[in-house]
Structure formats: C-alpha cells, structure tokens
Design a protein around this motif. Structure first.
Motif, PDB file in Angstrom:
ATOM      1  N   GLN A  21       0.893  -1.266   0.036  1.00 46.23           N
ATOM      2  CA  GLN A  21       0.015  -0.080  -0.184  1.00 46.23           C
ATOM      3  C   GLN A  21       0.768   1.113   0.119  1.00 46.23           C
ATOM      4  O   GLN A  21       1.819   1.368   0.646  1.00 46.23           O
ATOM      5  CB  GLN A  21      -1.012  -0.004   1.162  1.00 46.23           C
ATOM      6  CG  GLN A  21      -1.897  -1.156   1.425  1.00 46.23           C
ATOM      7  CD  GLN A  21      -2.962  -1.188   0.404  1.00 46.23           C
ATOM      8  OE1 GLN A  21      -3.310  -0.091  -0.086  1.00 46.23           O
ATOM      9  NE2 GLN A  21      -3.304  -2.326  -0.167  1.00 46.23           N
ATOM     10  N   PHE A  22       0.656   2.017  -0.759  1.00 43.14           N
ATOM     11  CA  PHE A  22       1.073   3.433  -0.983  1.00 43.14           C
ATOM     12  C   PHE A  22       0.013   4.598  -0.647  1.00 43.14           C
ATOM     13  O   PHE A  22      -0.973   4.429  -1.579  1.00 43.14           O
ATOM     14  CB  PHE A  22       1.950   3.612  -2.161  1.00 43.14           C
ATOM     15  CG  PHE A  22       3.269   2.820  -2.436  1.00 43.14           C
ATOM     16  CD1 PHE A  22       2.839   1.685  -3.089  1.00 43.14           C
ATOM     17  CD2 PHE A  22       4.249   3.060  -1.968  1.00 43.14           C
ATOM     18  CE1 PHE A  22       3.806   0.647  -3.335  1.00 43.14           C
ATOM     19  CE2 PHE A  22       5.054   2.345  -2.192  1.00 43.14           C
ATOM     20  CZ  PHE A  22       5.103   1.161  -2.785  1.00 43.14           C
ATOM     21  N   THR A  35       7.495  -0.414   7.114  1.00 43.68           N
ATOM     22  CA  THR A  35       8.560  -1.419   6.888  1.00 43.68           C
ATOM     23  C   THR A  35       8.868  -1.648   5.270  1.00 43.68           C
ATOM     24  O   THR A  35       9.592  -2.401   4.954  1.00 43.68           O
ATOM     25  CB  THR A  35       8.064  -2.731   7.466  1.00 43.68           C
ATOM     26  OG1 THR A  35       6.705  -3.001   6.717  1.00 43.68           O
ATOM     27  CG2 THR A  35       7.844  -2.734   8.876  1.00 43.68           C
ATOM     28  N   ASP A  36       8.281  -0.939   4.650  1.00 46.81           N
ATOM     29  CA  ASP A  36       8.464  -0.979   2.984  1.00 46.81           C
ATOM     30  C   ASP A  36       9.767   0.113   2.551  1.00 46.81           C
ATOM     31  O   ASP A  36       9.266   1.123   2.861  1.00 46.81           O
ATOM     32  CB  ASP A  36       7.163  -0.805   2.434  1.00 46.81           C
ATOM     33  CG  ASP A  36       7.353  -1.179   0.693  1.00 46.81           C
ATOM     34  OD1 ASP A  36       8.252  -1.319   0.259  1.00 46.81           O
ATOM     35  OD2 ASP A  36       6.228  -1.281   0.008  1.00 46.81           O
ATOM     36  N   LEU A  37      10.483  -0.414   1.948  1.00 46.01           N
ATOM     37  CA  LEU A  37      11.612   0.372   1.761  1.00 46.01           C
ATOM     38  C   LEU A  37      11.463   0.914  -0.040  1.00 46.01           C
ATOM     39  O   LEU A  37      12.324   1.621  -0.331  1.00 46.01           O
ATOM     40  CB  LEU A  37      13.134  -0.316   1.724  1.00 46.01           C
ATOM     41  CG  LEU A  37      13.364  -0.623   3.165  1.00 46.01           C
ATOM     42  CD1 LEU A  37      14.762  -1.234   3.151  1.00 46.01           C
ATOM     43  CD2 LEU A  37      13.297   0.594   4.214  1.00 46.01           C
ATOM     44  N   GLY A  38      10.333   0.446  -0.621  1.00 48.84           N
ATOM     45  CA  GLY A  38      10.248   0.777  -1.653  1.00 48.84           C
ATOM     46  C   GLY A  38       9.671   2.183  -1.996  1.00 48.84           C
ATOM     47  O   GLY A  38       8.957   2.844  -0.883  1.00 48.84           O
ATOM     48  N   SER A  53      14.815  -0.498  -2.770  1.00 46.87           N
ATOM     49  CA  SER A  53      16.043  -0.163  -2.365  1.00 46.87           C
ATOM     50  C   SER A  53      17.243  -0.785  -2.635  1.00 46.87           C
ATOM     51  O   SER A  53      18.197  -0.121  -2.793  1.00 46.87           O
ATOM     52  CB  SER A  53      16.089  -0.428  -0.857  1.00 46.87           C
ATOM     53  OG  SER A  53      15.903  -1.703  -0.546  1.00 46.87           O
ATOM     54  N   GLN A  54      17.154  -1.912  -3.388  1.00 45.24           N
ATOM     55  CA  GLN A  54      18.215  -2.815  -4.104  1.00 45.24           C
ATOM     56  C   GLN A  54      18.436  -1.945  -5.508  1.00 45.24           C
ATOM     57  O   GLN A  54      19.421  -2.823  -6.121  1.00 45.24           O
ATOM     58  CB  GLN A  54      17.927  -4.273  -3.983  1.00 45.24           C
ATOM     59  CG  GLN A  54      17.556  -4.734  -2.972  1.00 45.24           C
ATOM     60  CD  GLN A  54      15.963  -4.836  -2.583  1.00 45.24           C
ATOM     61  OE1 GLN A  54      15.227  -4.141  -3.283  1.00 45.24           O
ATOM     62  NE2 GLN A  54      15.370  -5.674  -1.812  1.00 45.24           N
TER      63      GLN A  54
END
Length: 92
Positions: A21-22, A35-38, A53-54
């Motif tokens: 979810q964004f 907790t979402d790094l995207g 993040s990668q």
C-alpha cells in the motif's frame, strides 16, 4: 482486476499475492508503510514506477498493467500485450 490499478490507495500486487500500500502524501508523492523500503513515483501520463532499495525498478502502464522490470545493472524485461494477454517478454 477491474477498474484502474492505481486508485486513492496506490498498490502493487506481488507474485505471492501480498499487496503493498502507498498512501498519497500532501506534497503530491506517495508514502509506503513503515517497513516498506520501496518508493512509488508518478511517471506522468497515468504511469507509475516502483523503485526498490536494491535498485530494481518496476514500471506500470496507464491502464495499470505491468510494463517492465529493470535491475540495478539496467537489464530490462518488458511485457508485450495482445488485448488483455501478455504475449511476449523482451529482454534488453
């Protein structure tokens, strides 16, 4: 799927059926869960990009369908469609 893929709560469906979810923020961007790094970016013309993040990038078309995935080394896999069906995958 029905309707436009990105609506008030922006989301991306993962292969394992986990839904991310964004939430729209006050600056015109989008916030992920803690907790979402995207990150989700509006790429214009109704298209969206999810950056991990990668360095992996996932792009979505204005109709909400998957467009391409690109790794940190710029290797890209692009989907081709015939009607509603994915009929090709092109590596570049």
């Amino acid at each position: 799927m029905g309707g436009h893929f990105f609506e008030e709560r922006q989301s991306e469906r993962e292969a394992d059926e986990h839904q991310r979810q964004f939430q729209p923020d006050s600056r015109g961007g989008y916030l992920a869960s803690a907790t979402d790094l995207g990150t989700l970016e509006n790429a214009g013309g109704g298209t969206f990009i999810v950056r991990e993040s990668q360095g992996v990038v996932r792009a979505f078309r204005a109709d909400g369908r998957f467009n391409y995935v690109e790794d940190a080394n710029h290797n890209r896999l692009t989907a081709g469609y015939t009607g509603n069906l994915v009929t090709s995958l092109i590596h570049s």
